[in-house]
Design an enzyme around this catalytic site. Sequence first.
Site, short mmCIF file in Angstrom:
data_model
loop_
_atom_site.label_atom_id
_atom_site.label_comp_id
_atom_site.label_asym_id
_atom_site.label_seq_id
_atom_site.Cartn_x
_atom_site.Cartn_y
_atom_site.Cartn_z
N TYR A 98 34.26 37.20 42.90
CA TYR A 98 35.42 37.83 42.25
C TYR A 98 36.45 38.16 43.32
CZ TYR A 98 38.26 41.37 39.90
OH TYR A 98 39.31 42.07 39.37
N GLU A 132 44.33 38.05 39.62
CA GLU A 132 42.89 38.18 39.50
C GLU A 132 42.27 36.79 39.31
OE1 GLU A 132 41.08 39.61 35.82
OE2 GLU A 132 40.03 41.13 36.98
#
Length: 422
Positions: free
Chosen positions: A146, A234
Site C-alpha cells: 500500500y 493512493e
Amino acid sequence: PSSNVVCERGNLLHHIMIVPRAVQLTPRRWLNLQEYQSKKLMSDNGVKVQRFFVADSANEALEAAKRLNAKEIVLKAQILAGGRGKGVFSSGLKGGVHLTKDPQVVGQLAKQMIGYNLATKQTPKEGVKVNKVMVAEALDISRETYLAILMDRSCNGPVLVGSPQGGVDIEEVAASNPELIFKEEIDIIEGIKDSQAQRMAENLGFLGPLKNQAADQIKKLYNLFLKIDATQVEVNPFGETPGGQVVCFDAKINFDDNAEFRQKDIFAMDDKSENEPIENEAAKYDLKYIGLDGNIACFVNGAGLAMATCDIIFLNGGKPANFLDLGGGVKEAQVYQAFKLLTADPKVEAILVNIFGGIVNCAIIANGITKACRELELKVPLVVRLEGELQSISTQETENSHGTVIAFQEHVTDRNLSKCAV
Ligand code: GDP
Ligand code: MN
C-alpha cells in the site's frame, strides 16, 4: 531516531477516513477522477501502470480486449468508490474486477457491468451506476503493498504513508497491525529525498533491484502529487510482478479545489456522472445543492445557517428536502435559477428562505424571489426570512409579490413552518 513515525498513528487513520473514496455517501466537494483518468495522469508522468483502454459498451469492451492483444485481461468497473473487487452488481454479477484470458468473456462480463449499479463497502446500499469499464492488460502479482501520499495537517505538509500489507483495507491494517504502517514526512520546499524514497521502498519490502525501482516510482508519484495539486494519491495495490516490475495496479487521486485556476485541464475531466442531475444543474450557476430526503426546501446562504435551518425544521417536526447554499457574491439571476431548481423538484412541498444579508444584501434576494414567483408560477407555499443589509427594501419587494409569499420576516412562526411541513 527513525523518522518513520513522526506523526501520531491516530492521525493516519483519521486521514484515511476523512478522505474516503466513498464520495457518494457524502455530498461531493472535491474533484474526483475515475481510475482510468488518474492512471493516464500517472503514465504521462513516468509512473508504471498497465496498458489499458476504456469502453462504455460491451461491444467496445470486447473490441478493446482484442486490441490489447494481452495474455490475460483485467476488466474493471469504473466508479468513484473503492472495494470494487468485492462488490456486487444489480445484474447479479459478483466482483467489479475480473481476470480472464478470453476477449469474448470480457464482452460478456462488460454486458453485466455497464448500465448496472455496483454496490461496494464504500457506496450507498443501492450502489453506483457503472457507465464505463477499463480493459487492461493483466499482470501477475507476486506481492501487494500500500502506498499513499497525502497532505497531513498535523505534519504541516505532505506525508508518504505505506504498508507492506497492501491490497486490503488499509484501515484494517492500521487497526490490527499499526507497526506495519510507515510514514515519511516530506519537506515541501526541499522535496522528497532519495533516502526517504529508499527507506519507504525498503519498509514496503521491496528487495534487491526492486528497491531502486520502487523508490523511483515513489519519487515520481510524489512529483506528480505536487505538480497536479493533489491532496491525496493512493495506490492500493502498489504491487510487484514475478517478472520483477513495480506496478501501480489501482489509483485514486483527490485534488485541491482551490487549485482549479491552475489545473484547468484536470478539472475539465471532472466526472460528474455520479452526481444527482440537480447537483450538476446547481453547480452550473455556482450554487451548492445538497439533496436530503424530506419535503421542505431550504434556501440559505452559508453552510452554518443552512445547518441551523435544517435543525429548526427538524425541531418543528418537518424534514428538509435539501439545502441550497447561495454562497457569498450571489446575483439576482442565481436566485432565480435556485428557485427554478427547487420548484422543479417534485418532492418539494414548501420552500423556506432563510437569508442573512451580510455579503449579499437582502434586496438582491428579494428581487430574485419576486421575479421567480412571477415567472415560475410557484405552486408551493413559500416562507421568507431576510435579515440584514437592505432589509427594508426587500420587505417592500416581497410585499409586491402578489401574495405568493405566505409569511415574511417576523411573521415566520412555528405555525407557518408546521403548515409547510404538510
Ligand atoms: P478495488 O477493489 O476497487 O480496490 O480495485 P483494485 O483495482 O484494487 O482491484 C482489486 C484487486 O484485484 C486487487 O487488489 C488485485 O488483487 C486484483 N487485481 C487488479 N488488477 C490485477 C491484475 O492486473 N492482475 C492480478 N493478478 N490481479 C489484479
Ligand atoms: Mn484497490
